[in-house]
Design a protein around this motif. Structure first.
Motif, mmCIF file in Angstrom:
data_model
loop_
_atom_site.group_PDB
_atom_site.id
_atom_site.type_symbol
_atom_site.label_atom_id
_atom_site.label_comp_id
_atom_site.label_asym_id
_atom_site.label_seq_id
_atom_site.Cartn_x
_atom_site.Cartn_y
_atom_site.Cartn_z
ATOM 1 N N GLN A 26 0.845 -1.193 0.000
ATOM 2 C CA GLN A 26 0.000 0.000 0.000
ATOM 3 C C GLN A 26 0.881 1.244 0.000
ATOM 4 O O GLN A 26 2.076 1.164 -0.199
ATOM 5 C CB GLN A 26 -0.920 -0.012 1.226
ATOM 6 C CG GLN A 26 -2.014 -1.078 1.131
ATOM 7 C CD GLN A 26 -2.775 -1.217 2.428
ATOM 8 O OE1 GLN A 26 -2.820 -0.311 3.231
ATOM 9 N NE2 GLN A 26 -3.382 -2.372 2.622
ATOM 10 N N SER A 63 -2.886 -2.170 9.867
ATOM 11 C CA SER A 63 -2.794 -1.240 8.743
ATOM 12 C C SER A 63 -2.190 0.046 9.276
ATOM 13 O O SER A 63 -2.081 0.233 10.497
ATOM 14 C CB SER A 63 -4.181 -0.948 8.159
ATOM 15 O OG SER A 63 -4.966 -0.254 9.120
ATOM 16 N N ASP A 131 -7.656 -2.799 4.247
ATOM 17 C CA ASP A 131 -7.109 -1.889 3.229
ATOM 18 C C ASP A 131 -7.250 -0.420 3.634
ATOM 19 O O ASP A 131 -6.972 0.487 2.842
ATOM 20 C CB ASP A 131 -7.790 -2.132 1.876
ATOM 21 C CG ASP A 131 -9.278 -1.815 1.908
ATOM 22 O OD1 ASP A 131 -9.795 -1.378 2.975
ATOM 23 O OD2 ASP A 131 -9.942 -1.988 0.863
#
Ligand code: AMP
Length: 503
Positions: A26, A63, A131
């Motif tokens: 990412q 994340s 995500d």
């Protein structure tokens, strides 16, 4: 009035454009970007009604946003309460009822199961997916990237981390700003972290190891992290040449050693490998040195105390030991019955005190009083000895804890479920040496009637996190007991010591 943790870990980086999080799949985050995101999340939490001292319960995948949520809680004076992602909704319900958070943040697919649980304690639910998407991020994107940091005292709570209780009830360890900051300062110094460090981070961030040891040390040093969602041997091997340091549980090291690609050249750029959370076998230590030329630095800590002891950075890192008490940490080894110090070299209960030691168990004054002495020493439950050179050796656990793949498992919790199954008279759960996980969970069942093992496994899978589910079941005639009626688990452990050995 300041906010000790925010002022030390985050504020100095407000105008720092250097890399903080490198996430291979990412976007990368500079310190500045990370802090702007944290401020937006803090604004969102406050808009959701969060007041200083309120708990924010978080069960989300790892994340950048999940770590920014921790920073946001610190900044707005909330108490960060991370939960293992493997917990089922039934398990989460206990934590939510006990901690009464104002906000629950969960993965989108858990929303429907957790919403009624949160509602019963009046908590708002926000979602955060692996995500980075979800209602938390949507709301945060509409807010300011600045937030006026809320004042906190050194003794105010920054986090509550639940540890399982030996009686089956989990206990919330209350960690203050002082507890977390003092330990981070000690570790940066002791392990010589600096802004040129790149930490390979593959640990979960709902546990003290990945959250406080790894992340707080990186933040305080102004270093950066290669931030992987989980341990994956291919990714680890790929990222090692770009890293300078790594923190792992022993399983990380055995898995790396199992891969022939992991060699001296791959780890030539590394400055430091650290291991903890479970015992590192001396043979792993030696095999690692033979393969890479590096001596793993083993340290010892627990949720309630952060880190207590560590092998030295410059001196001899002795295999099979957890090194010396850290600066500022006082360690006593005592007779478990009387509490009197034992002679040097003798085995006893490890007790620790220092600014790192927690403030007690959330809403459990009687449990706190059992473990935390009035003079400030915590009775750790770990048995150990100090050798003639001052190195601490952990020889066992007073509690019945099983540690599998770095996760703590309290047998009682599993036994309570097993005892209720049709045909089961009673049960005992133990850990047996496992080549990959360190220990594997083994269940011994005594039958009162016909036992349907497949049915039992299905029921267990529905109510216990995967890492707690027994890997092996045996039906035996009776449980060995001593004259006081206590089950002799040492005998069961001996009888099943080879349960996971091949052949
Ligand atoms: P946790 O609260 O999950 O961090 O678990 C703490 C427990 O893990 C300690 O009380 C020890 O029993 C065990 N532990 C942590 N580090 C080590 C180590 N290096 N060697 C042996 N046991 C360890």
């Amino acid at each position: 009035m300041p906010n000790a943790l925010y002022d030390a870990l985050f504020k100095p980086h407000q105008n720092n454009s250097a890399a903080f999080l490198r996430t291979p799949d990412q976007a990368d985050y500079s310190y500045q970007q990370f802090l702007a995101l944290a401020a937006q999340i803090a604004n969102t939490l406050v808009a959701a009604g969060t007041q200083p001292g309120d708990r924010v319960a978080v069960q989300v995948h790892k994340s950048a946003q999940a770590l920014a949520l921790y920073a946001a809680c610190v900044q707005c004076g909330a108490v960060y309460l991370p939960l293992n992602t493997a917990y089922t909704a039934t398990e989460v319900e206990y934590f939510v009822n006990d901690a009464e958070p104002g906000v629950v943040v969960c993965n989108g697919d858990a929303h429907d199961a957790l919403a009624p649980i949160a509602q019963r304690v009046g908590a708002k639910v926000l979602t955060l997916n692996a995500d980075g998407s979800g209602t938390l991020s949507d709301a945060a994107a509409t807010t300011l990237t600045t937030f006026a940091t809320v004042d906190r005292t050194a003794d105010d709570l920054a986090a509550i981390l639940y540890t399982s209780g030996t009686t089956g009830r989990s206990k919330g360890a209350m960690m203050s700003h002082k507890n977390l900051l003092s330990n981070a300062q000690t570790l940066v110094d002791y392990w010589q972290f600096s802004e040129s460090d790149v930490l390979l981070h593959a640990l979960p961030i709902y546990h003290t190891h990945g959250l406080f040891v790894a992340s707080n040390v990186t933040l305080l040093a102004g270093a950066s992290m290669i931030y992987l969602p989980a341990f994956n041997v291919d990714q680890m091997i790929e990222q090692l040449p770009a890293s300078t340091s790594m923190m792992g549980v022993p399983t990380f090291y055995t898995r790396l050693l199992d891969d022939a690609r992991f060699d001296r050249q791959r780890s030539a750029h590394m400055r430091l490998f650290i291991s903890g959370s479970a015992p590192l076998l001396a043979e792993t230590h030696e095999a690692f040195e033979a393969r890479t030329g590096h001596r793993i630095l083993e340290r010892y800590g627990m949720t309630e105390t952060n880190m207590n002891t560590s092998n030295p950075y410059d001196g001899e890192r002795r295999a099979g030991t957890v090194g010396f008490p850290l600066p500022g940490v006082s360690l006593k080894i005592t007779d478990p019955e009387t509490g009197a110090p034992v002679a040097r070299g003798e085995v006893g209960m490890l007790e620790v005190s220092g600014p790192n030691v927690f403030r007690g168990y959330w809403r459990m004054p009687e449990k706190t009083a059992e473990d935390l002495r009035e003079n400030g020493y915590l009775i750790t439950g770990d048995l150990g000895r100090m050798d003639e050179d001052g190195y601490v050796h952990i020889v066992g656990r007073n509690k019945d804890l099983v540690i599998s793949g770095g996760f703590n498992i309290y047998p009682k919790e599993i036994e309570l479920v097993l005892d209720e199954q049709p045909g089961v008279l009673e049960s005992a759960v133990i850990g047996a040496p496992h080549p990959d996980f360190g220990e594997g969970v083994v269940a011994l069942l005594v039958a009162s009637d016909a036992i349907d093992l497949e049915q039992i496994k299905a029921t267990v899978a529905g109510c216990l996190a995967k890492f707690k589910q027994p890997k092996l079941y045996f039906v035996i005639d009776e449980l060995p007991r001593n004259t006081m009626g206590k089950v002799q688990k040492n005998k069961l452990r001996d009888a099943h010591a080879n349960a996971f050995k091949p052949g």
